[in-house]
Write a protein that holds these residues in place. Structure first.
Motif, PDB file in Angstrom:
ATOM      1  N   LEU A   6      41.075  33.031  32.510  1.00 46.06           N
ATOM      2  CA  LEU A   6      41.451  31.920  33.391  1.00 46.06           C
ATOM      3  C   LEU A   6      41.896  32.448  34.754  1.00 46.06           C
ATOM      4  CD1 LEU A   6      41.981  28.911  33.863  1.00 46.06           C
ATOM      5  CD2 LEU A   6      44.239  29.243  32.857  1.00 46.06           C
ATOM      6  N   GLU A   7      42.695  33.521  34.748  1.00 45.08           N
ATOM      7  CA  GLU A   7      43.170  34.094  36.011  1.00 45.08           C
ATOM      8  C   GLU A   7      42.023  34.690  36.819  1.00 45.08           C
ATOM      9  OE1 GLU A   7      47.671  35.339  34.752  1.00 45.08           O
ATOM     10  OE2 GLU A   7      45.985  36.489  33.971  1.00 45.08           O
ATOM     11  N   LYS A   8      41.054  35.251  36.157  1.00 45.01           N
ATOM     12  CA  LYS A   8      39.890  35.808  36.859  1.00 45.01           C
ATOM     13  C   LYS A   8      39.087  34.693  37.519  1.00 45.01           C
ATOM     14  CE  LYS A   8      39.373  39.786  33.838  1.00 45.01           C
ATOM     15  NZ  LYS A   8      38.602  40.366  32.747  1.00 45.01           N
ATOM     16  N   ASP A   9      38.892  33.585  36.791  1.00 45.83           N
ATOM     17  CA  ASP A   9      38.110  32.462  37.321  1.00 45.83           C
ATOM     18  C   ASP A   9      38.826  31.734  38.447  1.00 45.83           C
ATOM     19  OD1 ASP A   9      36.100  32.991  35.543  1.00 45.83           O
ATOM     20  OD2 ASP A   9      36.711  31.458  34.105  1.00 45.83           O
ATOM     21  N   ASP A  10      40.155  31.641  38.344  1.00 43.15           N
ATOM     22  CA  ASP A  10      40.926  30.877  39.328  1.00 43.15           C
ATOM     23  C   ASP A  10      41.451  31.727  40.476  1.00 43.15           C
ATOM     24  OD1 ASP A  10      40.528  28.562  37.946  1.00 43.15           O
ATOM     25  OD2 ASP A  10      42.488  28.528  36.973  1.00 43.15           O
ATOM     26  N   ALA A  11      41.071  33.006  40.532  1.00 45.01           N
ATOM     27  CA  ALA A  11      41.627  33.918  41.545  1.00 45.01           C
ATOM     28  C   ALA A  11      41.407  33.406  42.964  1.00 45.01           C
ATOM     29  CB  ALA A  11      41.036  35.313  41.390  1.00 45.01           C
ATOM     30  N   LYS A  12      40.268  32.781  43.225  1.00 44.04           N
ATOM     31  CA  LYS A  12      40.005  32.327  44.597  1.00 44.04           C
ATOM     32  C   LYS A  12      40.895  31.161  44.999  1.00 44.04           C
ATOM     33  CE  LYS A  12      36.136  29.468  43.137  1.00 44.04           C
ATOM     34  NZ  LYS A  12      34.709  29.300  43.168  1.00 44.04           N
ATOM     35  N   TRP A  13      41.544  30.512  44.021  1.00 42.22           N
ATOM     36  CA  TRP A  13      42.388  29.358  44.315  1.00 42.22           C
ATOM     37  C   TRP A  13      43.878  29.710  44.340  1.00 42.22           C
ATOM     38  CZ3 TRP A  13      39.507  25.842  46.279  1.00 42.22           C
ATOM     39  CH2 TRP A  13      38.199  25.675  45.838  1.00 42.22           C
ATOM     40  N   SER A  14      44.219  30.950  44.129  1.00 34.74           N
ATOM     41  CA  SER A  14      45.633  31.348  44.103  1.00 34.74           C
ATOM     42  C   SER A  14      46.296  31.121  45.451  1.00 34.74           C
ATOM     43  CB  SER A  14      45.775  32.827  43.725  1.00 34.74           C
ATOM     44  OG  SER A  14      45.364  33.027  42.410  1.00 34.74           O
ATOM     45  N   ILE A  15      47.471  30.523  45.409  1.00 35.67           N
ATOM     46  CA  ILE A  15      48.276  30.316  46.605  1.00 35.67           C
ATOM     47  C   ILE A  15      49.366  31.391  46.669  1.00 35.67           C
ATOM     48  CG2 ILE A  15      49.907  28.765  47.731  1.00 35.67           C
ATOM     49  CD1 ILE A  15      48.214  26.455  46.517  1.00 35.67           C
ATOM     50  N   LEU A  16      49.882  31.765  45.508  1.00 35.64           N
ATOM     51  CA  LEU A  16      50.913  32.795  45.404  1.00 35.64           C
ATOM     52  C   LEU A  16      50.623  33.619  44.166  1.00 35.64           C
ATOM     53  CD1 LEU A  16      53.674  33.952  46.345  1.00 35.64           C
ATOM     54  CD2 LEU A  16      54.745  32.270  44.833  1.00 35.64           C
ATOM     55  N   ALA A  17      50.539  34.927  44.309  1.00 38.48           N
ATOM     56  CA  ALA A  17      50.269  35.814  43.166  1.00 38.48           C
ATOM     57  C   ALA A  17      51.247  36.979  43.215  1.00 38.48           C
ATOM     58  CB  ALA A  17      48.827  36.313  43.207  1.00 38.48           C
ATOM     59  N   GLU A  18      52.282  36.933  42.380  1.00 40.54           N
ATOM     60  CA  GLU A  18      53.314  37.972  42.375  1.00 40.54           C
ATOM     61  C   GLU A  18      53.238  38.904  41.166  1.00 40.54           C
ATOM     62  OE1 GLU A  18      56.856  35.758  44.822  1.00 40.54           O
ATOM     63  OE2 GLU A  18      56.932  35.654  42.645  1.00 40.54           O
ATOM     64  N   ARG A  19      52.545  38.498  40.120  1.00 34.07           N
ATOM     65  CA  ARG A  19      52.478  39.324  38.915  1.00 34.07           C
ATOM     66  C   ARG A  19      51.439  40.414  39.088  1.00 34.07           C
ATOM     67  NH1 ARG A  19      50.834  36.136  34.343  1.00 34.07           N
ATOM     68  NH2 ARG A  19      49.536  35.075  35.849  1.00 34.07           N
ATOM     69  N   GLY A  20      51.779  41.612  38.645  1.00 37.77           N
ATOM     70  CA  GLY A  20      50.854  42.725  38.755  1.00 37.77           C
ATOM     71  C   GLY A  20      49.980  42.873  37.522  1.00 37.77           C
ATOM     72  N   PHE A  21      48.808  43.432  37.723  1.00 36.36           N
ATOM     73  CA  PHE A  21      47.879  43.685  36.625  1.00 36.36           C
ATOM     74  C   PHE A  21      47.300  45.072  36.808  1.00 36.36           C
ATOM     75  CE2 PHE A  21      48.052  39.126  37.123  1.00 36.36           C
ATOM     76  CZ  PHE A  21      48.186  38.693  35.812  1.00 36.36           C
ATOM     77  N   GLY A  22      46.751  45.607  35.751  1.00 39.64           N
ATOM     78  CA  GLY A  22      46.135  46.926  35.822  1.00 39.64           C
ATOM     79  C   GLY A  22      46.995  47.986  35.171  1.00 39.64           C
ATOM     80  N   ARG A  23      46.700  49.237  35.518  1.00 37.56           N
ATOM     81  CA  ARG A  23      47.381  50.393  34.935  1.00 37.56           C
ATOM     82  C   ARG A  23      48.798  50.547  35.490  1.00 37.56           C
ATOM     83  NH1 ARG A  23      46.284  52.716  30.720  1.00 37.56           N
ATOM     84  NH2 ARG A  23      47.231  54.612  31.440  1.00 37.56           N
ATOM     85  N   PHE A  24      49.672  51.115  34.651  1.00 39.17           N
ATOM     86  CA  PHE A  24      51.023  51.459  35.079  1.00 39.17           C
ATOM     87  C   PHE A  24      51.452  52.725  34.349  1.00 39.17           C
ATOM     88  CE2 PHE A  24      51.759  49.091  31.213  1.00 39.17           C
ATOM     89  CZ  PHE A  24      52.768  49.802  30.588  1.00 39.17           C
ATOM     90  N   GLU A  25      52.414  53.413  34.933  1.00 40.26           N
ATOM     91  CA  GLU A  25      53.058  54.542  34.273  1.00 40.26           C
ATOM     92  C   GLU A  25      54.476  54.634  34.799  1.00 40.26           C
ATOM     93  OE1 GLU A  25      51.689  58.867  33.173  1.00 40.26           O
ATOM     94  OE2 GLU A  25      52.398  58.844  35.256  1.00 40.26           O
ATOM     95  N   ARG A  26      55.408  54.791  33.884  1.00 38.05           N
ATOM     96  CA  ARG A  26      56.822  54.920  34.246  1.00 38.05           C
ATOM     97  C   ARG A  26      57.360  56.106  33.464  1.00 38.05           C
ATOM     98  NH1 ARG A  26      60.996  50.897  35.713  1.00 38.05           N
ATOM     99  NH2 ARG A  26      62.505  52.264  36.714  1.00 38.05           N
ATOM    100  N   CYS A  27      57.917  57.091  34.165  1.00 34.84           N
ATOM    101  CA  CYS A  27      58.421  58.311  33.524  1.00 34.84           C
ATOM    102  C   CYS A  27      59.903  58.477  33.810  1.00 34.84           C
ATOM    103  CB  CYS A  27      57.663  59.534  34.025  1.00 34.84           C
ATOM    104  SG  CYS A  27      55.921  59.527  33.565  1.00 34.84           S
ATOM    105  N   LEU A  28      60.622  58.937  32.797  1.00 39.17           N
ATOM    106  CA  LEU A  28      62.065  59.146  32.893  1.00 39.17           C
ATOM    107  C   LEU A  28      62.379  60.584  32.496  1.00 39.17           C
ATOM    108  CD1 LEU A  28      63.061  55.962  30.874  1.00 39.17           C
ATOM    109  CD2 LEU A  28      62.937  56.158  33.349  1.00 39.17           C
ATOM    110  N   GLN A  29      63.047  61.311  33.361  1.00 39.75           N
ATOM    111  CA  GLN A  29      63.504  62.662  33.036  1.00 39.75           C
ATOM    112  C   GLN A  29      64.880  62.517  32.400  1.00 39.75           C
ATOM    113  OE1 GLN A  29      61.728  65.634  33.518  1.00 39.75           O
ATOM    114  NE2 GLN A  29      63.322  66.431  32.181  1.00 39.75           N
ATOM    115  N   MET A  30      64.994  62.904  31.130  1.00 38.72           N
ATOM    116  CA  MET A  30      66.251  62.746  30.423  1.00 38.72           C
ATOM    117  C   MET A  30      67.218  63.851  30.842  1.00 38.72           C
ATOM    118  SD  MET A  30      65.072  60.126  29.047  1.00 38.72           S
ATOM    119  CE  MET A  30      66.477  59.533  28.161  1.00 38.72           C
ATOM    120  N   PRO A  31      68.524  63.538  30.998  1.00 37.10           N
ATOM    121  CA  PRO A  31      69.484  64.533  31.461  1.00 37.10           C
ATOM    122  C   PRO A  31      69.878  65.559  30.397  1.00 37.10           C
ATOM    123  CG  PRO A  31      70.573  62.442  31.105  1.00 37.10           C
ATOM    124  CD  PRO A  31      69.101  62.212  30.894  1.00 37.10           C
ATOM    125  N   GLN A  32      69.590  65.271  29.137  1.00 40.40           N
ATOM    126  CA  GLN A  32      69.914  66.191  28.047  1.00 40.40           C
ATOM    127  C   GLN A  32      68.717  66.309  27.123  1.00 40.40           C
ATOM    128  OE1 GLN A  32      73.716  64.176  26.783  1.00 40.40           O
ATOM    129  NE2 GLN A  32      74.283  66.317  26.522  1.00 40.40           N
TER     130      GLN A  32
END
Length: 131
Positions: free
Chosen positions: A67-93
């Motif tokens: 639905l989001e792919k089909d309606d993309a041309k009609w979006s007025i506001l698009a704040e949600r992200g899509f696609g790849r992500f990576e989040r890394c945390l260096q632990m202190p111990q």
């Protein structure tokens, strides 16, 4: 990249890359750490958790719905992200790699890491099974 002084227990740092960044909470107790990541719209099979050299990395992919792919041309506001992500945390111990557990329920990933003794031998890296 951000760093946080963790009292007298050392520094905690994080880094992120990708087309969107999931929100996280990190908590510490005497026994270990708990990491909670909000991953709405991400399927369990699209989440990967790895630990290497004291660094916890959570990565994955959030796809657009048909639905989001089909309606993309009609979006007025698009704040949600899509696609790849990576989040890394260096632990202190150091943490016990064989004690790391990850569970995924209703778009929320919970990872628990148990602290190890400073002189414990460290493994070279692990892929963590997400239950």
């Amino acid at each position: 990249l951000s760093s946080i002084q963790n009292g007298d227990r050392g520094f905690f740092s994080s880094s992120a890359k990708g087309s969107w960044v999931p929100l996280m909470d990190v908590r510490e107790s005497e026994r270990g750490y708990s990491v909670t990541a909000d991953l709405p719209g991400v399927k369990k099979e699209d989440v990967e958790v790895n630990f290497e050299s004291g660094r916890l990395c959570i990565s994955g992919d959030r796809a657009r719905s048909a639905l989001e792919k089909d309606d993309a041309k009609w979006s007025i506001l698009a704040e949600r992200g899509f696609g790849r992500f990576e989040r890394c945390l260096q632990m202190p111990q150091r943490v016990k790699e064989d004690s790391i557990r990850a569970t995924f329920l209703d778009g929320v990933l919970d990872v628990t890491l148990e602290k190890s003794e400073p002189k414990s031998s460290a493994r070279s890296g692990s892929r963590i099974s997400v239950n």
